[in-house]
Design an enzyme around this catalytic site. Structure first.
Site, PDB file in Angstrom:
ATOM      1  N   SER A 129      76.825 113.114  47.946  1.00 12.67           N
ATOM      2  CA  SER A 129      76.434 112.609  46.632  1.00 12.67           C
ATOM      3  C   SER A 129      77.627 112.371  45.702  1.00 12.67           C
ATOM      4  CB  SER A 129      75.435 113.597  46.039  1.00 12.67           C
ATOM      5  OG  SER A 129      74.918 113.142  44.839  1.00 12.67           O
ATOM      6  N   SER A 188      75.874 127.600  39.971  1.00 15.51           N
ATOM      7  CA  SER A 188      75.714 126.268  40.554  1.00 15.51           C
ATOM      8  C   SER A 188      75.160 126.386  41.971  1.00 15.51           C
ATOM      9  CB  SER A 188      77.084 125.584  40.592  1.00 15.51           C
ATOM     10  OG  SER A 188      77.083 124.569  41.574  1.00 15.51           O
ATOM     11  N   THR A 198      75.784 123.873  44.069  1.00 11.21           N
ATOM     12  CA  THR A 198      76.591 122.969  44.881  1.00 11.21           C
ATOM     13  C   THR A 198      78.088 123.283  44.828  1.00 11.21           C
ATOM     14  OG1 THR A 198      76.936 121.408  43.082  1.00 11.21           O
ATOM     15  CG2 THR A 198      74.985 121.055  44.429  1.00 11.21           C
ATOM     16  N   ARG A 243      77.748 127.658  35.764  1.00 10.18           N
ATOM     17  CA  ARG A 243      77.752 126.563  34.794  1.00 10.18           C
ATOM     18  C   ARG A 243      77.250 127.060  33.433  1.00 10.18           C
ATOM     19  NH1 ARG A 243      79.362 122.487  37.685  1.00 10.18           N
ATOM     20  NH2 ARG A 243      78.420 122.034  39.710  1.00 10.18           N
TER      21      ARG A 243
HETATM   22  C1  16G Z   1      72.098 118.504  43.421  1.00 10.64           C
HETATM   23  C2  16G Z   1      70.659 118.173  43.135  1.00 10.64           C
HETATM   24  C3  16G Z   1      70.499 117.774  41.696  1.00 10.64           C
HETATM   25  C4  16G Z   1      71.013 118.862  40.796  1.00 10.64           C
HETATM   26  C5  16G Z   1      72.427 119.233  41.159  1.00 10.64           C
HETATM   27  C6  16G Z   1      72.831 120.469  40.411  1.00 10.64           C
HETATM   28  C7  16G Z   1      69.040 117.119  44.587  1.00 10.64           C
HETATM   29  C8  16G Z   1      68.710 115.937  45.427  1.00 10.64           C
HETATM   30  N1  16G Z   1      70.208 117.068  43.974  1.00 10.64           N
HETATM   31  O1  16G Z   1      72.909 117.381  43.288  1.00 10.64           O
HETATM   32  O2  16G Z   1      69.149 117.560  41.470  1.00 10.64           O
HETATM   33  O3  16G Z   1      70.982 118.472  39.453  1.00 10.64           O
HETATM   34  O4  16G Z   1      72.501 119.522  42.545  1.00 10.64           O
HETATM   35  O5  16G Z   1      74.082 120.863  40.808  1.00 10.64           O
HETATM   36  O6  16G Z   1      68.282 118.079  44.498  1.00 10.64           O
HETATM   37  P1  16G Z   1      74.645 122.269  40.413  1.00 10.64           P
HETATM   38  O7  16G Z   1      73.691 123.297  40.985  1.00 10.64           O
HETATM   39  O8  16G Z   1      76.002 122.312  41.026  1.00 10.64           O
HETATM   40  O9  16G Z   1      74.672 122.306  38.930  1.00 10.64           O
HETATM   41 ZN    ZN Z   2      73.355 111.752  44.496  1.00  6.17          ZN
END
Ligand code: 16G
Ligand code: ZN
Length: 543
Positions: free
Chosen positions: A67, A503, A505, A510
């Protein structure tokens, strides 16, 4: 089965052994990490996808993308037969398979087969695609090896945006009722709906069909070029960051624009012109423009959600149909947007934790569920009850022509929307139709409500999982004492609001803060991040 599992183990340890023993987690949207660490994960996701297909007795999908992450990262996620995100119980299977030592791989698979009572003799079928990252091909081949060793049939769709793959798998499992299960089918379905809606608008007021589009140097660029060919010149789109000269997501794209609250590097803002940014796999979109004083204005997922909900509500009212509508947001939704939705539009709003799966699930509770994350990821879901009511209305004899016309518009809008998942291309077309119908410029749209100034920061801590939240991530329950400190800080600021969350990801915590002016939002975010650092075991330099 035993013979297959033996082959799985042998191939796994011969070709796809983990490079180093790191623990990797199926996060908010699948696995994401540096590409070099992912070969064995891809192979194993091929194995798991085949199992998921056997379990669901349907085709499932695998998307290879990270992404909006930097180019050197990559990722993989599994998609359910109807185009939804992987069921939560299977996320933990994915994590256990990805982390199993080579010698335990077949035992791990066997335990899933037993737990889920999967009939191993059933066939499996998987479709997959990838974004434009340079190592994607190699990783998709590793995934394919996993499918082959499991005896699964498969189709490689090559390069696609994430939402295109979600669309295709749903088409495949509904015998084409959702659309034709090809990339061309996707363009045709959306473009036909777009042209029909666009041509029905006779007076466009302040609307302008020109868009400057930042495609994040990602797969959205080439797919948008294809879409443009189908749009009969109804939109005038100029592409920037189309991948010909620049790195994926680097100082461009929806995430950059939203978090930095500025335009992509090298894209000069001309007052009054409409701009939009996709993210790297084109499942998010945000809009922006500069006013006459050259001040940057962002129209994010919240502004899109309110625009869409306003439009749909007008159509539902005009059609006289009894379908309810609700809007789903996360804690990141700007406070002003929630006030506008509930007090001006008088539409019920729900708040859920971050991540599409949570929003999607909640939106399914309404007849028409609009969901958007502030970061620009969102769509609209029409329940089967709502679809049926709308379809029947079009040919119903007891309705006035105006009512029928509104119902028929709703039906076409349903075709324009990718209901499987947020889709930057589909959302772009939808926003254009609404702006054109309302006769609105960017300023007109922006005027609906004024965002509270806000700031997002991140803090690195020893273990981000030490932070636990409740109430849709709006309250911290662990470590104890942190929430009280945040409450204390928030109370010092007019219109102050702040929350923190680990987070899903990235290895960080955050911080979000909003307040009556930018200086205060910045101060609040900074002070909260210092508390997180002190109480939750910050590492590195103090904020
Ligand atoms: C991912 C999620 C998105 C969310 C983001 C938060 C999907 C398809 N994508 O990109 O919805 O806003 O993670 O990221 O679910 P973070 O947990 O690092 O803040
Ligand atoms: Zn994306």
């Amino acid at each position: 089965m035993d013979e297959t599992l033996r082959k799985v183990s042998n191939l796994g340890s011969e070709k796809f052994s983990p490079i180093k023993p790191t623990v990797i987690q199926y996060g908010t949207a699948g696995f994401r990490a540096n590409s070099e660490l992912l070969s064995h994960v891809m192979y194993r996701m091929g194995l798991l996808a085949a199992l998921r297909s056997k379990k669901k007795k349907a085709t499932v999908a695998v998307m290879i993308t990270a992404s909006h992450n930097p180019e050197e990262d990559n990722g993989v996620k599994l998609i359910e037969p109807m185009g939804e995100m992987l069921e939560i119980t299977w996320e933990s299977f994915a994590t256990s398979i990805a982390n199993a030592p080579d010698v335990e791989l077949s035992i791990c698979l066997e335990s899933i087969i037993n737990k889920e009572e999967i009939d191993f003799s059933l066939p499996a079928d998987v479709v997959f695609a990838r974004d434009t990252r340079s190592v994607d091909l190699h990783l998709s081949q590793a995934m394919q090896c996993g499918l082959e060793v499991m005896g699964s049939t498969f189709t490689d769709f090559g390069l696609l945006t994430t939402p295109q793959l979600h669309y295709i798998v749903r088409c495949m499992n509904t015998n084409g009722a959702y659309g034709e299960a090809t990339e061309e089918g996707y363009y045709c379905k959306l473009a036909k709906a777009f042209a029909s809606l666009r041509k029905s608008v006779l007076h466009v007021g302040n609307y302008d069909n020109k868009i400057q589009l930042d495609a994040a140097n990602g797969v959205g660029a080439c797919k948008m070029k294809e879409m443009i060919k189908h749009l009969e010149c109804l939109l005038d789109i100029e592409l920037h960051k189309d991948g010909s000269d620049g790195r994926l997501n680097y100082k461009c794209g929806a995430d950059f624009v939203k978090v930095q609250q500025t335009s992509p590097e090298g894209v000069l803002l001309k007052p009054g012109v409409k701009y939009a940014s996709f993210d790297g796999d084109a499942d998010r979109i945000v809009f922006f423009y500069a006013d006459e004083d050259h001040k940057f204005h962002l129209l994010d997922g919240d502004k899109i959600a309110t625009l869409v909900a306003n439009f749909l509500q007008q159509l539902i009212t005009a059609s006289g149909l009894s379908v309810n509508m609700g809007l789903v947001q996360t804690a990141y939704a700007n406070g002003s947007s929630t006030v506008y939705i509930t007090e001006e539009l008088k539409i019920p709003a729900a708040c859920v934790p971050t991540g599409v799966k949570h929003l999607h699930h909640q939106a399914q509770q309404f007849d028409v569920g609009v969901y958007f994350e502030a970061n620009g990821h969102g769509t609209v879901l029409f329940s089967s009850k709502a679809s049926e009511i709308i379809q029947n209305a079009v040919s119903h004899t007891g309705m006035t022509d105006e009512q029928k016309s509104a119902a028929s518009k709703l039906l076409t809008v349903m075709d324009l929307i990718n209901q499987t998942v947020g889709d930057a291309i589909s959302d772009l077309l939808l926003v254009e139709i609404i702006l054109c119908t309302f006769g609105w410029s960017m300023e007109d749209w922006d005027k609906c409500y004024i965002d509270l100034p806000n700031r997002q920061l991140k803090v690195k801590v020893k273990d981000r999982n030490d932070i636990q939240t409740a109430d849709a991530e709006r309250k911290v329950v662990k470590p104890s004492g942190l929430q009280e400190e945040i409450d204390q800080l928030v109370s010092k600021f007019n219109k102050g609001r702040s929350f923190v969350r680990p987070s899903g990801t990235e290895d960080v915590v955050r911080i979000y803060a909003e307040a009556d002016c930018q200086v205060n939002a910045d101060r609040l975010a900074h002070e909260v991040s210092v508390k997180v650092y002190e109480i939750a075991g910050g590492v590195g330099d103090k904020p």
